[in-house]
Enzyme design. Structure first.
Site, PDB file in Angstrom:
ATOM      1  N   ASP A 166       1.267  -1.153  -0.049  1.00 45.09           N
ATOM      2  CA  ASP A 166      -0.164   0.007  -0.413  1.00 45.09           C
ATOM      3  C   ASP A 166       0.911   1.342  -0.200  1.00 45.09           C
ATOM      4  O   ASP A 166       2.339   1.162   0.676  1.00 45.09           O
ATOM      5  CB  ASP A 166      -0.995   0.070   0.731  1.00 45.09           C
ATOM      6  CG  ASP A 166      -1.922   0.919   1.014  1.00 45.09           C
ATOM      7  OD1 ASP A 166      -3.035   0.997   0.712  1.00 45.09           O
ATOM      8  OD2 ASP A 166      -1.363   2.541   1.598  1.00 45.09           O
ATOM      9  N   GLU A 173      -5.115   1.985  -4.496  1.00 47.91           N
ATOM     10  CA  GLU A 173      -3.101   2.565  -4.274  1.00 47.91           C
ATOM     11  C   GLU A 173      -2.575   1.617  -3.905  1.00 47.91           C
ATOM     12  O   GLU A 173      -1.268   1.393  -3.649  1.00 47.91           O
ATOM     13  CB  GLU A 173      -2.257   3.085  -3.740  1.00 47.91           C
ATOM     14  CG  GLU A 173      -2.692   3.756  -2.518  1.00 47.91           C
ATOM     15  CD  GLU A 173      -4.848   4.006  -1.792  1.00 47.91           C
ATOM     16  OE1 GLU A 173      -4.657   4.500  -0.738  1.00 47.91           O
ATOM     17  OE2 GLU A 173      -5.702   4.220  -2.495  1.00 47.91           O
TER      18      GLU A 173
END
Length: 309
Positions: free
Chosen positions: A179, A222
């Site tokens: 992440d 993301e």
């Protein structure tokens, strides 16, 4: 190398080439050509199409092996055994270059055989083109259009396959959940276009660290997921740290401003002969990622540590 250029017309829609086959001298030869034309319509796999062609033409021209080198480099095929003597053809339609096909055998080809091969290639070109198009479309359907790594559907397919393979071969399978740290702030400060560029750079960086056999996917937003086949917990941690460090060293310029980004990574490993399911593997990786975030970001966390606590 001979150049086999095909021109598309209404007749080609049915998969026939424009090289005249000529009047067959025997009913046997005609039936072979008809079977060839029919067989080539039965598959949308380029390798299988080339294989069908190879086997179907043997009664007319004996060939030991055939190699097809696709223009894209993604649909290459090798059938049979490569031998000393060969004849090469560039396959081209009015839509572009398909690739190169090479026939080989131990005995030199005579001119009459070369002419027959050229006639037969008329039946191959368009079924092969259709198969390549189909495979290309299938690949695109499994790619994230921004980063060009696998998408969510590709991840689901790969994870099922890799978990079954790991169980069958008694190997370990590791999953990295990655992440981007503070990604919302990057979008807010520099705009979504720069955020997209950063995601693309991160995807490239992950690819540069991982092996060709590893699966890399954009999980959403993301987040990325990496599948490391035949990799134990320690090996996964080493790769995760390499990814984290490499991304930390990657910078993107925006109006003379350097954008610095980092990632946090959670690791989960499916043990050989283990019973973990896909959901359980993801849950462990997600918890490890959360722990990495909570402990300061820009770090990796291995679920094996928490499992032992």
């Amino acid at each position: 190398m001979r150049d086999m250029t095909m021109v598309t017309n209404a007749q080609k829609a049915n998969g026939t080439g424009n090289i005249p086959l000529g009047a067959p001298q025997q009913d046997h030869e005609l039936s072979i050509r008809v079977r060839l034309s029919q067989a080539l319509q039965m598959s949308l796999d380029p390798t299988e199409v080339v294989s069908l062609f190879f086997h179907q033409i043997q009664p007319l021209v004996h060939i030991s092996g055939v190699i097809f080198k696709s223009a894209s480099g993604k649909d290459d095929s090798r059938i049979g055994r490569e031998s000393l003597h060969h004849c090469d053809y560039r396959l081209t339609t009015d839509e572009g270059y398909l690739g190169e096909i090479i026939f080989s055998r131990s005995k030199r080809f005579i001119e009459a055989e070369l002419m027959k091969i050229e006639q037969l290639l008329g039946a191959l070109v368009y079924p092969l083109r259709n198969a390549i198009r189909y495979q290309s479309a299938m690949r695109l359907a499994l790619l994230d259009p921004l980063t060009l790594v696998g998408n969510r559907a590709a991840l689901n397919n790969s994870l099922k396959r890799e978990l079954q393979l790991a169980n069958r071969q008694h190997q370990q399978l590791s999953l990295l959940m990655i992440d981007v740290d503070y990604f919302k702030k990057i979008n807010d400060d520099y705009g979504h276009h720069r955020g997209d560029l950063i995601l693309c750079e991160i995807a490239k960086t992950i690819q540069s660290v991982c092996r060709s056999t590893d699966g890399i996917f954009r999980y959403g937003g993301e987040e990325f997921v990496v599948l490391l086949n035949n990799t134990n917990s320690l090996g996964a941690e080493i790769i995760a740290e390499r990814i984290r460090e490499r991304i930390s060293d990657t910078h993107i310029l925006h109006n003379s401003t350097v954008i610095h980004t980092t990632v946090s990574i959670g690791i989960a490993t499916h043990k050989a002969n283990g019973n973990s399911e896909i959901e359980e593997l993801f849950e462990r990786a997600d918890k490890a990622l959360y722990a990495a975030k909570q402990s300061g970001r820009n770090r990796t966390f291995n679920s094996d540590y928490s499992d032992k606590n």
